[in-house]
Design a protein around this motif. Structure first.
Motif, PDB file in Angstrom:
ATOM      1  N   THR A  60       0.832  -1.196   0.000  1.00 32.69           N
ATOM      2  CA  THR A  60       0.000   0.000   0.000  1.00 32.69           C
ATOM      3  C   THR A  60       0.870   1.252   0.000  1.00 32.69           C
ATOM      4  O   THR A  60       1.831   1.357   0.758  1.00 32.69           O
ATOM      5  CB  THR A  60      -0.920   0.010   1.233  1.00 32.69           C
ATOM      6  OG1 THR A  60      -1.678  -1.198   1.248  1.00 32.69           O
ATOM      7  CG2 THR A  60      -1.866   1.192   1.185  1.00 32.69           C
TER       8      THR A  60
ATOM      9  N   ASP B 265       1.848   4.995   0.762  1.00 34.78           N
ATOM     10  CA  ASP B 265       1.551   6.007   1.766  1.00 34.78           C
ATOM     11  C   ASP B 265       2.545   7.156   1.640  1.00 34.78           C
ATOM     12  O   ASP B 265       3.409   7.166   0.762  1.00 34.78           O
ATOM     13  CB  ASP B 265       1.562   5.409   3.176  1.00 34.78           C
ATOM     14  CG  ASP B 265       2.912   4.797   3.547  1.00 34.78           C
ATOM     15  OD1 ASP B 265       3.901   5.011   2.812  1.00 34.78           O
ATOM     16  OD2 ASP B 265       2.980   4.107   4.582  1.00 34.78           O
ATOM     17  N   GLU B 266       2.409   8.147   2.526  1.00 35.27           N
ATOM     18  CA  GLU B 266       3.245   9.343   2.444  1.00 35.27           C
ATOM     19  C   GLU B 266       4.727   9.015   2.617  1.00 35.27           C
ATOM     20  O   GLU B 266       5.585   9.569   1.924  1.00 35.27           O
ATOM     21  CB  GLU B 266       2.814  10.366   3.505  1.00 35.27           C
ATOM     22  CG  GLU B 266       1.422  10.941   3.291  1.00 35.27           C
ATOM     23  CD  GLU B 266       0.338  10.105   3.955  1.00 35.27           C
ATOM     24  OE1 GLU B 266       0.623   8.934   4.309  1.00 35.27           O
ATOM     25  OE2 GLU B 266      -0.784  10.604   4.121  1.00 35.27           O
TER      26      GLU B 266
ATOM     27  N   ARG C 110      -3.277   3.134  -2.547  1.00 33.94           N
ATOM     28  CA  ARG C 110      -2.895   3.995  -1.435  1.00 33.94           C
ATOM     29  C   ARG C 110      -3.796   3.785  -0.228  1.00 33.94           C
ATOM     30  O   ARG C 110      -4.885   3.217  -0.330  1.00 33.94           O
ATOM     31  CB  ARG C 110      -2.990   5.464  -1.857  1.00 33.94           C
ATOM     32  CG  ARG C 110      -4.417   5.936  -2.071  1.00 33.94           C
ATOM     33  CD  ARG C 110      -4.461   7.401  -2.456  1.00 33.94           C
ATOM     34  NE  ARG C 110      -3.996   7.614  -3.802  1.00 33.94           N
ATOM     35  CZ  ARG C 110      -4.775   7.548  -4.881  1.00 33.94           C
ATOM     36  NH1 ARG C 110      -6.047   7.235  -4.759  1.00 33.94           N
ATOM     37  NH2 ARG C 110      -4.290   7.763  -6.071  1.00 33.94           N
ATOM     38  N   HIS C 111      -3.318   4.283   0.909  1.00 32.62           N
ATOM     39  CA  HIS C 111      -4.178   4.348   2.080  1.00 32.62           C
ATOM     40  C   HIS C 111      -5.297   5.345   1.810  1.00 32.62           C
ATOM     41  O   HIS C 111      -5.051   6.450   1.325  1.00 32.62           O
ATOM     42  CB  HIS C 111      -3.388   4.811   3.312  1.00 32.62           C
ATOM     43  CG  HIS C 111      -2.459   3.774   3.856  1.00 32.62           C
ATOM     44  ND1 HIS C 111      -2.894   2.570   4.340  1.00 32.62           N
ATOM     45  CD2 HIS C 111      -1.105   3.769   3.979  1.00 32.62           C
ATOM     46  CE1 HIS C 111      -1.852   1.862   4.763  1.00 32.62           C
ATOM     47  NE2 HIS C 111      -0.760   2.562   4.548  1.00 32.62           N
TER      48      HIS C 111
END
Length: 273
Positions: free
Chosen positions: A41, A43-44, A80-81
Motif C-alpha cells: 500500500t 503512503d506518504e 494507497r491508504h
C-alpha cells in the motif's frame, strides 16, 4: 528520508529503505516494493522516500536502466491508504496531502528507460504508478484495475495516462465499472508490453535489461524524450523535434564509437558521452 550523494553509494550494496529497497549493479537500478501487510500500500512515507531517492539517483551516469518491481508475493501494489473523512481539513490542506502522494511524475521523468515488472495484482494508485513506466513486463497471472469511487479517486495522473494507453472506451469501462483486466487483456490493450509465465519472468526481465544496457545511454535517453515530448506535440513540431534530437545524437562520442565498432567488427563500448 534518503540522504547522501551519488559518490557515497556502494553500487554493490542492497540498502533497506522504508517500504522499498534498492540495489544498483551492472548499470541497472532495481527498486523493489515490500511491506509486511502483503498489499504494498502506497503512503506518504513511501512517496517521500522514493521521490528523494529518484531525485538523488536519476542523473547517475552509471545507471542505464531502472526496474521497479515487487518483493511481495502475488502483488505489485494495491494502491494507497484511503483518507479518513475529516470535515475539519480544508481544501488547501487536502491538496497538500495529495501532492505528497503524487509519485508518477517523478517516475516518468527518470531520463533512463523504466521497466515496471509486475507479478500479481496491480490496482488503483499502484496502476497509476505502473503507467508512469516505459515498459511493463507482466506475468500471465497478473491483474489490472483502477477504482474511481468517492474515497479513492485517481489523482496521480492516472486517468490521462490510462486513456492515452488503452483508449477512452476501455478506460471508461475500467473507471465506471471497476473492470479488472487479465494479463492477456492488458497485453491486447497496450497496458502490458510483454507477458510471460512466472517461471520465465526473471529470465525475460534479465533478457530485456541486458539488451537495453548494451545500447548507447544517449540514444536511450533521446528515444524516451522523443516519445514523451513528441506525443504531446502537433505532427510537424514532433517531426522537427525528432530531427533535432537526431542531429544532437550524431555529435556524441557514442555515435563515433558505434561506427568504429561496426568497421572493426567488435562489440561497441558505449559510455553515454
Amino acid at each position: 528520508m534518503f540522504s547522501g550523494s551519488i559518490k557515497h553509494v556502494d553500487l554493490r550494496a542492497t540498502i533497506n529503505f522504508m517500504n522499498f529497497y534498492h540495489k544498483i549493479r551492472n548499470h541497472i537500478c532495481t527498486v523493489e516494493l515490500q511491506d509486511t501487510s502483503g498489499t504494498n500500500t502506497i503512503d506518504e512515507t513511501f512517496c517521500r522516500g522514493l521521490r528523494d531517492f529518484i531525485d538523488t539517483m536519476q542523473w547517475d551516469p552509471d545507471i542505464r536502466v531502472w526496474i521497479i518491481t515487487s518483493n511481495t508475493p502475488n502483488v505489485f501494489s494495491t494502491g494507497r491508504h484511503s483518507f479518513e473523512q475529516d470535515d475539519s481539513i480544508s481544501f488547501s490542506e487536502m491538496q497538500r496531502e495529495i501532492e505528497v502522494l503524487q509519485i508518477s511524475k517523478n517516475i516518468s521523468e527518470i531520463p533512463a528507460p523504466v521497466i515496471i515488472a509486475i507479478d500479481g495484482e496491480v490496482s488503483d494508485h499502484g496502476l497509476e504508478m505502473a503507467l508512469a513506466g516505459d515498459l511493463r513486463l507482466v506475468t500471465d497471472v497478473s491483474t489490472f484495475s483502477i477504482n474511481a469511487n468517492q474515497t479513492n479517486f485517481p489523482w496521480d495522473n492516472g486517468i490521462p495516462m490510462l486513456i492515452s494507453t488503452v483508449g477512452r472506451s476501455l478506460a471508461n469501462d475500467m473507471l465506471y465499472t471497476h473492470r479488472i483486466l487479465s494479463a492477456s487483456e492488458a497485453l491486447a490493450a497496450g497496458l502490458a508490453t510483454r507477458i510471460t509465465t512466472r517461471t520465465e519472468f526473471l529470465g525475460q526481465l534479465e533478457y530485456i535489461t541486458d539488451n537495453l544496457k548494451s545500447l548507447s545511454p544517449s540514444s536511450l535517453k533521446f528515444i524516451k524524450e522523443a516519445v514523451k515530448t513528441g506525443a504531446s506535440l502537433p505532427f510537424t513540431a514532433a517531426l522537427n523535434f525528432e530531427g533535432d534530437l537526431s542531429v544532437l545524437l550524431q555529435s556524441t562520442e557514442d555515435r563515433a564509437e558505434g561506427l568504429r565498432a561496426f568497421f572493426q567488427k567488435r562489440r561497441a563500448k558505449f559510455t553515454g558521452d
